[in-house]
Write an enzyme that holds these catalytic residues in place. Structure first.
Site, PDB file in Angstrom:
ATOM      1  N   LYS A   1      -4.455   1.895 -11.511  1.00 53.63           N
ATOM      2  CA  LYS A   1      -5.122   0.600 -11.373  1.00 53.63           C
ATOM      3  C   LYS A   1      -6.201   0.631 -10.316  1.00 53.63           C
ATOM      4  O   LYS A   1      -7.127  -0.156 -10.341  1.00 53.63           O
ATOM      5  CB  LYS A   1      -4.125  -0.553 -11.184  1.00 53.63           C
ATOM      6  CG  LYS A   1      -3.176  -0.506 -10.027  1.00 53.63           C
ATOM      7  CD  LYS A   1      -2.521  -1.887  -9.869  1.00 53.63           C
ATOM      8  CE  LYS A   1      -1.017  -1.908 -10.048  1.00 53.63           C
ATOM      9  NZ  LYS A   1      -0.259  -1.379  -8.912  1.00 53.63           N
TER      10      LYS A   1
ATOM     11  N   LYS B   1      -3.955  10.622 -14.189  1.00 54.21           N
ATOM     12  CA  LYS B   1      -3.155   9.443 -14.523  1.00 54.21           C
ATOM     13  C   LYS B   1      -4.041   8.195 -14.586  1.00 54.21           C
ATOM     14  O   LYS B   1      -4.967   8.050 -13.792  1.00 54.21           O
ATOM     15  CB  LYS B   1      -2.095   9.312 -13.423  1.00 54.21           C
ATOM     16  CG  LYS B   1      -1.337   8.022 -13.344  1.00 54.21           C
ATOM     17  CD  LYS B   1      -0.352   8.038 -12.184  1.00 54.21           C
ATOM     18  CE  LYS B   1      -0.807   7.081 -11.096  1.00 54.21           C
ATOM     19  NZ  LYS B   1       0.031   5.955 -10.813  1.00 54.21           N
TER      20      LYS B   1
ATOM     21  N   LYS C   1      -3.230   8.938  -1.228  1.00 59.58           N
ATOM     22  CA  LYS C   1      -3.744   7.658  -0.713  1.00 59.58           C
ATOM     23  C   LYS C   1      -4.418   7.838   0.638  1.00 59.58           C
ATOM     24  O   LYS C   1      -5.345   7.103   0.952  1.00 59.58           O
ATOM     25  CB  LYS C   1      -2.628   6.604  -0.645  1.00 59.58           C
ATOM     26  CG  LYS C   1      -2.149   6.214  -2.035  1.00 59.58           C
ATOM     27  CD  LYS C   1      -1.761   4.762  -2.196  1.00 59.58           C
ATOM     28  CE  LYS C   1      -1.525   4.488  -3.682  1.00 59.58           C
ATOM     29  NZ  LYS C   1      -0.948   3.217  -4.011  1.00 59.58           N
TER      30      LYS C   1
END
Ligand code: ATP
Ligand code: LTN
Length: 338
Positions: free
Chosen positions: A205, A202, A120
């Site tokens: 979202k 993966k 992130k």
């Protein structure tokens, strides 16, 4: 022989962030669907982790809307507020209070090893804030406040549950037994649903590529189109294989959506092509998500009901949380309010 006294039910806690627009098929299969399945066997608490969401910049009005949508999604996935405690994280201030204390028992070095932080911070290079870094201490607080035994999450969250366990062990070592040591509870099938566009990654979202992810609120025609475009391989055989990440992923999705084993799926499509299989996957997912989607839409029109569920859930959660928080405050030497 007398029966052994009935054992207490294990405590389960999990959370999901209301960031981004909506949940993906990965969140549904890897997380919330399983949470509903655990309600009879365990004492469960499920929360919308809105405090975690602000580690990445959010638009306030959207965060509010998504928090309600998150709550509605938990209910639509089959989580029953009569059976489980369902709540919004920020409604129980004990989470933030315990997180502060746990921050002081969490090491810079161990936080630096968290892969989610590394990912992130690479994605949000202009906003690598302290909250993003200490996020696992807040997640540890979520779990430890309720003395949870099991934390059902997808594979990507395993590391965060392990650090919560390490923090708990460290605290117990210093002050005596205070926290139960939690364990991650990872589903045997569907713990990591992969991207439809890049099946080595993966399904996430926050992926900017709309074709990579199925959103739980997608219209049937969009779901069909995304499966049709899903990246596969040139083998042309519906069977699992080490170098077939796309087909492996579709077999997992189809088997979860239909309740068939991967072997049954392979047998069903023996001799058939990828085109037929992708169409069947799309149809199975449309059917799996249809009642969910309809229910989220209904619930979103009933804000009063959602507020009522959130209020009752927060009151029940707070009652439990304050017991642990008081114990912790006493152990570290905080003076009780006279
Ligand atoms: P983001 O893209 O913002 O990181 P995310 O899609 O990874 O979001 P989270 O809110 O971090 O979603 O995860 C919620 C829950 O869903 C967690 O338990 C996580 O492990 C699970 N989960 C997320 N993605 C997948 C996936 N692709 N397959 C299985 N489980 C998943
Ligand atoms: N960090 C998790 C969401 C989350 C969570 C938790 C999961 C917040 N608190 C407590 C399990 C237990 C995520 O990003 N998926």
């Amino acid at each position: 022989m007398p029966e052994i006294a009935e054992q207490r039910k294990k405590i389960v806690l999990s959370g999901i962030q209301p960031s981004g627009n909506q949940f993906t098929l990965g969140n549904y299969i890897g997380a919330i669907r399983n949470w509903a399945l655990m309600q009879d066997e365990f004492d469960c608490l499920y929360m919308v982790a809105n405090e975690h969401s602000i580690t990445v910049r959010q638009e306030p009005a959207k965060l509010r809307e998504n928090t309600y949508r998150g709550l509605a999604s938990l209910l639509a996935a089959g989580i029953d507020p009569q059976k489980s405690i369902v709540f919004i994280q920020s409604h129980v201030p004990a989470h933030a209070e315990l997180a502060w204390i746990l921050n002081c028992y969490t090491m810079f070095g161990e936080l630096s090893r968290m892969t989610q932080f590394k990912d992130k911070s690479a994605k949000n290079a202009d906003n690598i804030n302290a909250g993003l870094f200490t996020y696992p201490a807040l997640m540890a607080a979520d779990i430890l406040l309720y003395q949870a035994d099991l934390v059902p999450v997808g594979a990507d969250q395993k590391q965060h549950v392990e650090i919560a366990r390490d923090i708990a062990g460290r605290f117990n070592g210093l002050y005596g037994n205070t926290f139960r040591l939690p364990e991650p509870y990872i589903p045997a099938v569907g713990a990591k649903i992969m991207s439809l566009a890049e099946p080595e990654r993966k399904m996430s979202k926050s992926d900017a590529n709309e074709n990579a992810k199925i959103l739980v609120m997608d219209k049937p025609e969009d779901i069909m189109r995304k499966f049709k475009r899903a990246v596969t391989d040139s083998y042309g055989e519906v069977s699992r294989g080490e170098d077939k990440p796309g087909i492996n992923n579709l077999i997992t999705i189809y088997s979860v959506a239909t309740g068939k084993t991967p072997e049954q799926v392979e047998a069903e499509f023996a001799g058939k092509g990828y085109g037929d299989f992708k169409k069947a996957c799309g149809e199975a997912v449309v059917e799996m998500l249809r009642p969910f989607r309809e229910q989220v839409e209904d619930l979103m029109k009933n804000r009063d009901y959602l507020d009522q569920v959130a209020k009752a859930g927060a009151d029940r959660a707070e009652h439990l949380a304050l017991r642990t928080l008081a114990k912790v405050q006493k152990k570290v030497g905080f003076v009780p309010k006279p």
